[in-house]
Design an enzyme around this catalytic site. Structure first.
Site, PDB file in Angstrom:
ATOM      1  N   ARG A  53       0.848  -1.203   0.000  1.00 36.95           N
ATOM      2  CA  ARG A  53       0.000   0.000   0.000  1.00 36.95           C
ATOM      3  C   ARG A  53       0.877   1.245   0.000  1.00 36.95           C
ATOM      4  O   ARG A  53       0.598   2.231  -0.665  1.00 36.95           O
ATOM      5  CB  ARG A  53      -0.967   0.000   1.194  1.00 36.95           C
ATOM      6  CG  ARG A  53      -1.729   1.308   1.349  1.00 36.95           C
ATOM      7  CD  ARG A  53      -2.988   1.222   2.217  1.00 36.95           C
ATOM      8  NE  ARG A  53      -2.897   0.300   3.330  1.00 36.95           N
ATOM      9  CZ  ARG A  53      -2.198   0.507   4.455  1.00 36.95           C
ATOM     10  NH1 ARG A  53      -1.549   1.637   4.632  1.00 36.95           N
ATOM     11  NH2 ARG A  53      -2.158  -0.409   5.395  1.00 36.95           N
ATOM     12  N   TYR A 105     -15.882  18.157 -13.937  1.00 38.37           N
ATOM     13  CA  TYR A 105     -16.295  16.757 -14.092  1.00 38.37           C
ATOM     14  C   TYR A 105     -17.408  16.416 -13.085  1.00 38.37           C
ATOM     15  O   TYR A 105     -17.302  16.759 -11.901  1.00 38.37           O
ATOM     16  CB  TYR A 105     -15.079  15.853 -13.876  1.00 38.37           C
ATOM     17  CG  TYR A 105     -15.396  14.377 -13.857  1.00 38.37           C
ATOM     18  CD1 TYR A 105     -15.793  13.729 -15.019  1.00 38.37           C
ATOM     19  CD2 TYR A 105     -15.312  13.646 -12.685  1.00 38.37           C
ATOM     20  CE1 TYR A 105     -16.094  12.384 -15.000  1.00 38.37           C
ATOM     21  CE2 TYR A 105     -15.609  12.295 -12.667  1.00 38.37           C
ATOM     22  CZ  TYR A 105     -16.002  11.668 -13.828  1.00 38.37           C
ATOM     23  OH  TYR A 105     -16.309  10.331 -13.803  1.00 38.37           O
ATOM     24  N   ASP A 176      -6.819  19.725 -13.447  1.00 36.44           N
ATOM     25  CA  ASP A 176      -7.151  18.377 -13.893  1.00 36.44           C
ATOM     26  C   ASP A 176      -6.844  18.325 -15.389  1.00 36.44           C
ATOM     27  O   ASP A 176      -7.546  18.928 -16.195  1.00 36.44           O
ATOM     28  CB  ASP A 176      -8.630  18.104 -13.595  1.00 36.44           C
ATOM     29  CG  ASP A 176      -9.084  16.716 -14.029  1.00 36.44           C
ATOM     30  OD1 ASP A 176      -8.447  16.139 -14.928  1.00 36.44           O
ATOM     31  OD2 ASP A 176     -10.092  16.227 -13.482  1.00 36.44           O
ATOM     32  N   LYS A 201      -8.619   7.657 -18.847  1.00 38.30           N
ATOM     33  CA  LYS A 201      -8.993   8.242 -20.131  1.00 38.30           C
ATOM     34  C   LYS A 201      -7.812   8.161 -21.108  1.00 38.30           C
ATOM     35  O   LYS A 201      -7.387   7.080 -21.442  1.00 38.30           O
ATOM     36  CB  LYS A 201      -9.489   9.667 -19.907  1.00 38.30           C
ATOM     37  CG  LYS A 201     -10.451   9.817 -18.700  1.00 38.30           C
ATOM     38  CD  LYS A 201     -11.749   9.046 -18.858  1.00 38.30           C
ATOM     39  CE  LYS A 201     -12.567   8.936 -17.576  1.00 38.30           C
ATOM     40  NZ  LYS A 201     -12.801  10.186 -16.871  1.00 38.30           N
TER      41      LYS A 201
HETATM   42  C1  PLP Z   1     -13.177  10.560 -15.558  1.00 39.81           C
HETATM   43  C2  PLP Z   1     -12.707  11.828 -15.004  1.00 39.81           C
HETATM   44  C3  PLP Z   1     -12.370  11.956 -13.647  1.00 39.81           C
HETATM   45  C4  PLP Z   1     -12.561  10.826 -12.667  1.00 39.81           C
HETATM   46  O1  PLP Z   1     -11.717   9.763 -12.955  1.00 39.81           O
HETATM   47  P1  PLP Z   1     -12.030   8.220 -12.593  1.00 39.81           P
HETATM   48  O2  PLP Z   1     -10.828   7.541 -13.095  1.00 39.81           O
HETATM   49  O3  PLP Z   1     -13.295   7.867 -13.345  1.00 39.81           O
HETATM   50  O4  PLP Z   1     -12.241   8.153 -11.135  1.00 39.81           O
HETATM   51  C5  PLP Z   1     -11.884  13.172 -13.205  1.00 39.81           C
HETATM   52  N1  PLP Z   1     -11.737  14.217 -14.044  1.00 39.81           N
HETATM   53  C6  PLP Z   1     -12.060  14.137 -15.347  1.00 39.81           C
HETATM   54  C7  PLP Z   1     -11.875  15.333 -16.228  1.00 39.81           C
HETATM   55  C8  PLP Z   1     -12.552  12.951 -15.871  1.00 39.81           C
HETATM   56  O5  PLP Z   1     -12.881  12.883 -17.171  1.00 39.81           O
END
Ligand code: PLP
Length: 389
Positions: A53, A105, A176, A201
């Site tokens: 962890r 998001y 982000d 993504k």
């Molecule tokens: C999908 C997404 C998240 C969250 O990510 P997960 O891997 O689904 O927890 C955060 N920010 C953006 C811009 C996203 O597209």
């Protein structure tokens, strides 16, 4: 070696943190599954590993790659983008204020509004993507500005350098960077303190793994984020680290192809009578086109648009698609379509959705890297169905 600025992005993505295994010569980083590590005498950790962890060799290698591609010095890999968001927000205390935009998001909105607000964080969601307006909203209690750029789903672009330069001391700026990826922009170079990712993504890129990341240039911030991660336990498995790292190796060839396919589709949509409006920052018609050109080295393969025939037309378009799958998520090699009103942004109250332009005739496409002609043909035939019930 390869994590030095003299190497380009593609080289860093393939080599940083990925020296051939010293014992076997394996050129691919091994997936180390051990949950614990033998100590040579009490506290005698080999290479710092103790318990999985806290740290794992496959994860550490991925973290070195992540730091290198974002031009950072420290990175932490997480089990998901949501876990990465949580770790950043955990830097704040009850009573502190976070400023973000209302089109953040949907999961980040839900987390701030339904989890952290109850815990005592003051969360303000601004209906703007203008850096001056965001800066003007800062109060004495503001400790964090959290932005996405381009935003989801309308692909608004926010001026990172203006926010970084204009915020008072003591206000962290986190970006982000899930949509743009380090192939298109490096927020740390523009003055941001923290970069967060959903590696689910574009970084992973193949819709086969969940992951997240936080990258900084600040050992103290990194230490606090690592402390939170170890305390909470939101760590990725070694296999997931392998998949994210493998995805990153081809990021720099995938992104231009996503962009090229998306640009062609955006142009088709813009000319089509069944389409009311297109949102694609790569087109001059986008309100933030100039800023996008200045801030990014290209645009991601995301295109949103409003259909002229309202919700019924959107339904017919989505039903009519054959190659594009109707699904959440984005950034994979395969093309996806999404209905933000009830899917990605379902957690946002209707009135707010209307206010920010997430209307019932809005469709979002994550354009993959298939043959452009096939994608264009699919969109064209689905538009014909949308126009003629
Ligand atoms: C999908 C997404 C998240 C969250 O990510 P997960 O891997 O689904 O927890 C955060 N920010 C953006 C811009 C996203 O597209």
């Amino acid at each position: 070696m390869a994590d030095t600025p003299r190497h380009g992005l593609a080289t860093r993505a393939i080599h940083a943190g990925q020296e051939p295994d010293p014992r076997t010569g394996a050129v691919v980083v091994p997936i180390v599954t051990s949950s614990t590590f033998k100590q040579d005498g009490v506290g005698g950790f080999r290479d710092g590993f103790e318990y999985a962890r806290t740290g794992n060799p496959t994860r550490r290698s991925l973290e070195q790659t992540l730091a290198a591609i974002e031009n950072g010095t420290h990175a932490r890999a997480f089990a998901s983008g949501s876990a990465a968001t949580d770790a950043v927000v955990s830097l704040l205390s009850p009573g502190d204020e976070v400023l973000t935009t209302i089109d953040v998001y949907g999961g980040t909105y839900r987390y701030l509004e339904q989890v952290k607000a109850r815990w005592g964080l003051v969360c303000r969601f601004l209906a703007t993507s203008d850096a001056e307006e965001i800066l003007a909203a800062i109060t004495d209690r503001t400790r964090l500005i959290w932005i996405e750029t381009p935003t989801n789903p309308l692909l608004n672009v926010i001026d990172i350098a203006a926010l970084a330069a204009g915020r008072p001391e003591g206000v962290l700026l986190a970006v982000d960077n899930t949509f743009a990826t380090p192939a298109l922009q490096n927020p740390l170079d523009l003055g941001a303190d923290i970069v967060a990712h959903s590696a689910t993504k574009y970084l992973g890129g193949h819709s086969d793994v969940l992951g997240g990341a936080v990258i900084t240039r600040d050992a103290e911030l990194d230490e606090r984020i690592g402390f939170h991660q170890n305390a909470v336990g939101a760590v990725p498995s070694p296999f997931d680290c392998f998949l994210v790292q493998r995805g990153i190796k081809t990021l720099s060839v995938r992104m231009p192809r996503h962009e090229d396919n998306a640009r062609r589709i955006a142009s088709l949509l813009e000319e089509h009578p069944a389409v009311e409006r297109v949102f694609f920052p790569g087109l001059p018609s986008h309100p933030h086109h100039e800023l996008a050109r200045r801030q990014m080295r290209g645009v991601p393969g995301m295109v949103s648009f409003r259909l002229a025939g309202g919700r019924a037309a959107a339904d017919r378009f989505l039903d009519g698609l054959e190659l594009f799958a109707l699904a959440e998520s984005l950034g994979g090699v395969e093309s996806l379509a999404c209905y933000p009103y009830t899917m990605t942004h379902g957690a946002i109250p209707d009135a707010q959705k209307q206010a920010i332009g997430i209307t019932e005739n809005l469709v979002r496409l994550s354009v993959g890297i298939e043959d452009a002609a096939d994608l264009l043909a699919d969109v064209e035939q689905a538009l014909a169905r949308a126009a003629a019930p």
